[in-house]
Design a protein around this motif. Sequence first.
Motif, PDB file in Angstrom:
ATOM      1  N   LYS A 179      12.751  10.257  -2.808  1.00 52.97           N
ATOM      2  CA  LYS A 179      13.811  11.276  -1.916  1.00 52.97           C
ATOM      3  C   LYS A 179      13.886  10.187  -0.563  1.00 52.97           C
ATOM      4  CE  LYS A 179      13.149  16.008  -3.255  1.00 52.97           C
ATOM      5  NZ  LYS A 179      12.732  17.263  -2.939  1.00 52.97           N
ATOM      6  N   LYS A 180      13.827   8.633  -1.304  1.00 53.99           N
ATOM      7  CA  LYS A 180      13.678   7.688  -0.141  1.00 53.99           C
ATOM      8  C   LYS A 180      12.183   8.016   0.437  1.00 53.99           C
ATOM      9  CE  LYS A 180      18.741   6.352   0.159  1.00 53.99           C
ATOM     10  NZ  LYS A 180      19.345   6.302   0.361  1.00 53.99           N
ATOM     11  N   GLU A 181      11.352   8.742   1.066  1.00 58.81           N
ATOM     12  CA  GLU A 181      10.223   9.103   1.281  1.00 58.81           C
ATOM     13  C   GLU A 181       9.459   7.667   0.842  1.00 58.81           C
ATOM     14  OE1 GLU A 181       8.989  11.863  -1.765  1.00 58.81           O
ATOM     15  OE2 GLU A 181      11.401  11.310  -0.975  1.00 58.81           O
ATOM     16  N   ILE A 182       8.599   7.679   2.794  1.00 61.92           N
ATOM     17  CA  ILE A 182       7.571   6.377   2.209  1.00 61.92           C
ATOM     18  C   ILE A 182       6.527   6.888   2.037  1.00 61.92           C
ATOM     19  CG2 ILE A 182       6.374   4.428   3.296  1.00 61.92           C
ATOM     20  CD1 ILE A 182       9.259   4.386   2.772  1.00 61.92           C
ATOM     21  N   LEU A 183       5.306   7.089   0.083  1.00 64.43           N
ATOM     22  CA  LEU A 183       4.099   7.360   0.192  1.00 64.43           C
ATOM     23  C   LEU A 183       2.993   6.641  -0.957  1.00 64.43           C
ATOM     24  CD1 LEU A 183       6.333   9.112  -2.767  1.00 64.43           C
ATOM     25  CD2 LEU A 183       5.450  10.570  -0.806  1.00 64.43           C
ATOM     26  N   ILE A 184       1.845   7.186  -0.052  1.00 66.62           N
ATOM     27  CA  ILE A 184       1.351   6.191  -0.697  1.00 66.62           C
ATOM     28  C   ILE A 184       0.556   5.414  -1.525  1.00 66.62           C
ATOM     29  CG2 ILE A 184      -1.854   6.285   0.196  1.00 66.62           C
ATOM     30  CD1 ILE A 184      -1.050   7.918   2.145  1.00 66.62           C
ATOM     31  N   ASP A 185       0.803   4.364  -2.349  1.00 67.57           N
ATOM     32  CA  ASP A 185       0.436   3.737  -3.443  1.00 67.57           C
ATOM     33  C   ASP A 185      -0.927   3.986  -3.709  1.00 67.57           C
ATOM     34  OD1 ASP A 185       0.221   1.888  -6.128  1.00 67.57           O
ATOM     35  OD2 ASP A 185       1.849   0.943  -4.945  1.00 67.57           O
ATOM     36  N   ALA A 186      -1.486   4.954  -4.535  1.00 70.35           N
ATOM     37  CA  ALA A 186      -2.386   4.511  -5.054  1.00 70.35           C
ATOM     38  C   ALA A 186      -3.309   3.285  -6.145  1.00 70.35           C
ATOM     39  CB  ALA A 186      -2.812   6.445  -6.127  1.00 70.35           C
ATOM     40  N   LYS A 187      -2.750   2.949  -6.713  1.00 68.09           N
ATOM     41  CA  LYS A 187      -3.040   1.790  -6.690  1.00 68.09           C
ATOM     42  C   LYS A 187      -3.685   0.355  -5.762  1.00 68.09           C
ATOM     43  CE  LYS A 187      -0.302   2.149 -11.113  1.00 68.09           C
ATOM     44  NZ  LYS A 187       1.078   1.744 -11.607  1.00 68.09           N
ATOM     45  N   THR A 188      -2.803   0.137  -4.454  1.00 69.47           N
ATOM     46  CA  THR A 188      -2.936  -0.527  -3.979  1.00 69.47           C
ATOM     47  C   THR A 188      -3.583   0.210  -2.823  1.00 69.47           C
ATOM     48  OG1 THR A 188      -0.674  -0.587  -3.048  1.00 69.47           O
ATOM     49  CG2 THR A 188      -0.974  -2.363  -4.695  1.00 69.47           C
ATOM     50  N   SER A 189      -3.631   0.921  -1.969  1.00 68.95           N
ATOM     51  CA  SER A 189      -4.171   1.043  -0.856  1.00 68.95           C
ATOM     52  C   SER A 189      -5.184   1.411  -0.456  1.00 68.95           C
ATOM     53  CB  SER A 189      -3.534   3.229  -0.143  1.00 68.95           C
ATOM     54  OG  SER A 189      -4.376   3.449  -1.666  1.00 68.95           O
ATOM     55  N   PRO A 190      -5.997   1.640  -1.174  1.00 69.49           N
ATOM     56  CA  PRO A 190      -7.379   0.837  -1.441  1.00 69.49           C
ATOM     57  C   PRO A 190      -7.768  -0.933  -0.679  1.00 69.49           C
ATOM     58  CG  PRO A 190      -7.615   2.431  -3.515  1.00 69.49           C
ATOM     59  CD  PRO A 190      -5.777   2.114  -3.160  1.00 69.49           C
ATOM     60  N   PHE A 191      -7.252  -1.109  -1.383  1.00 67.61           N
ATOM     61  CA  PHE A 191      -7.297  -2.901  -1.312  1.00 67.61           C
ATOM     62  C   PHE A 191      -7.175  -2.617   0.602  1.00 67.61           C
ATOM     63  CE2 PHE A 191      -6.095  -2.731  -6.054  1.00 67.61           C
ATOM     64  CZ  PHE A 191      -6.733  -3.963  -5.788  1.00 67.61           C
ATOM     65  N   GLY A 234       0.947  -1.577   0.500  1.00 67.59           N
ATOM     66  CA  GLY A 234      -0.064  -0.380   0.331  1.00 67.59           C
ATOM     67  C   GLY A 234       0.766   1.065  -0.306  1.00 67.59           C
ATOM     68  N   TYR A 235       2.135   1.382   0.216  1.00 67.58           N
ATOM     69  CA  TYR A 235       2.879   2.135   0.456  1.00 67.58           C
ATOM     70  C   TYR A 235       4.299   2.068  -0.785  1.00 67.58           C
ATOM     71  CZ  TYR A 235       0.702   4.039   4.508  1.00 67.58           C
ATOM     72  OH  TYR A 235       0.123   4.159   5.612  1.00 67.58           O
ATOM     73  N   TYR A 236       4.894   3.054  -0.903  1.00 75.31           N
ATOM     74  CA  TYR A 236       6.048   2.668  -2.142  1.00 75.31           C
ATOM     75  C   TYR A 236       7.205   3.962  -2.338  1.00 75.31           C
ATOM     76  CZ  TYR A 236       4.622   6.593  -5.563  1.00 75.31           C
ATOM     77  OH  TYR A 236       4.727   7.926  -5.704  1.00 75.31           O
ATOM     78  N   ARG A 237       8.341   3.274  -1.877  1.00 77.47           N
ATOM     79  CA  ARG A 237       9.716   4.461  -1.453  1.00 77.47           C
ATOM     80  C   ARG A 237      10.425   5.518  -3.152  1.00 77.47           C
ATOM     81  NH1 ARG A 237      13.027   3.516   1.796  1.00 77.47           N
ATOM     82  NH2 ARG A 237      13.253   1.703   2.176  1.00 77.47           N
ATOM     83  N   GLY A 238       9.552   6.872  -2.292  1.00 74.90           N
ATOM     84  CA  GLY A 238       9.801   7.918  -3.478  1.00 74.90           C
ATOM     85  C   GLY A 238      11.277   8.636  -3.494  1.00 74.90           C
TER      86      GLY A 238
END
Length: 181
Positions: free
Chosen positions: A165-177, A159-163
Amino acid sequence: MRKAVLYARVSSKEQEREGYSIPAQLKFLNEYAAKKDFTVIKEFIDSETAKKSGRTHFTEMIMFLKKHKDVNTILVEKTDRLYRNFKDYVLLDEFKGLEIHLVKENSILSENSRSHEKLVHGFKVLMAKNYIDNLSEEVKKGLQEAAAQGDFPNKPPYGYYRGQKKEILIDAKTSPFVLRA
């Protein structure tokens, strides 16, 4: 012809899938067996760490050797392919009538080996164990430093991915699951 079993190992399933190590080990050992007039009765292959005792096919090999007394030789590439822990070392050391051919090391161990050969082999087992212990320390050190610098030291959770700048971001494709679960 003398009877032998082959033992080959890599440290993980990923290494097994990505590499050529197992086929290369088996080819090398089968060539040695043919050259030395061994009949290979069975091959045992593990894709797991030898850090701890209890590897699946290593244990199966021990049971096979106990059951088939006419097979008393293990052919293996080198010490660290066979074991990296003391329990397995002691288990094989106490095995009566067993010969271990460490083919790349040009060494044959048995209960009749000279004390010097056993000493050198013991050092190799210690070095193999030290390698795994040191690797563990270095990985922990790296993970702690990554965390200290504010980085997430592992793969981001589902549900997240590494951006960039190494930040952790919400993955719009998998976060709804993830939310639905």
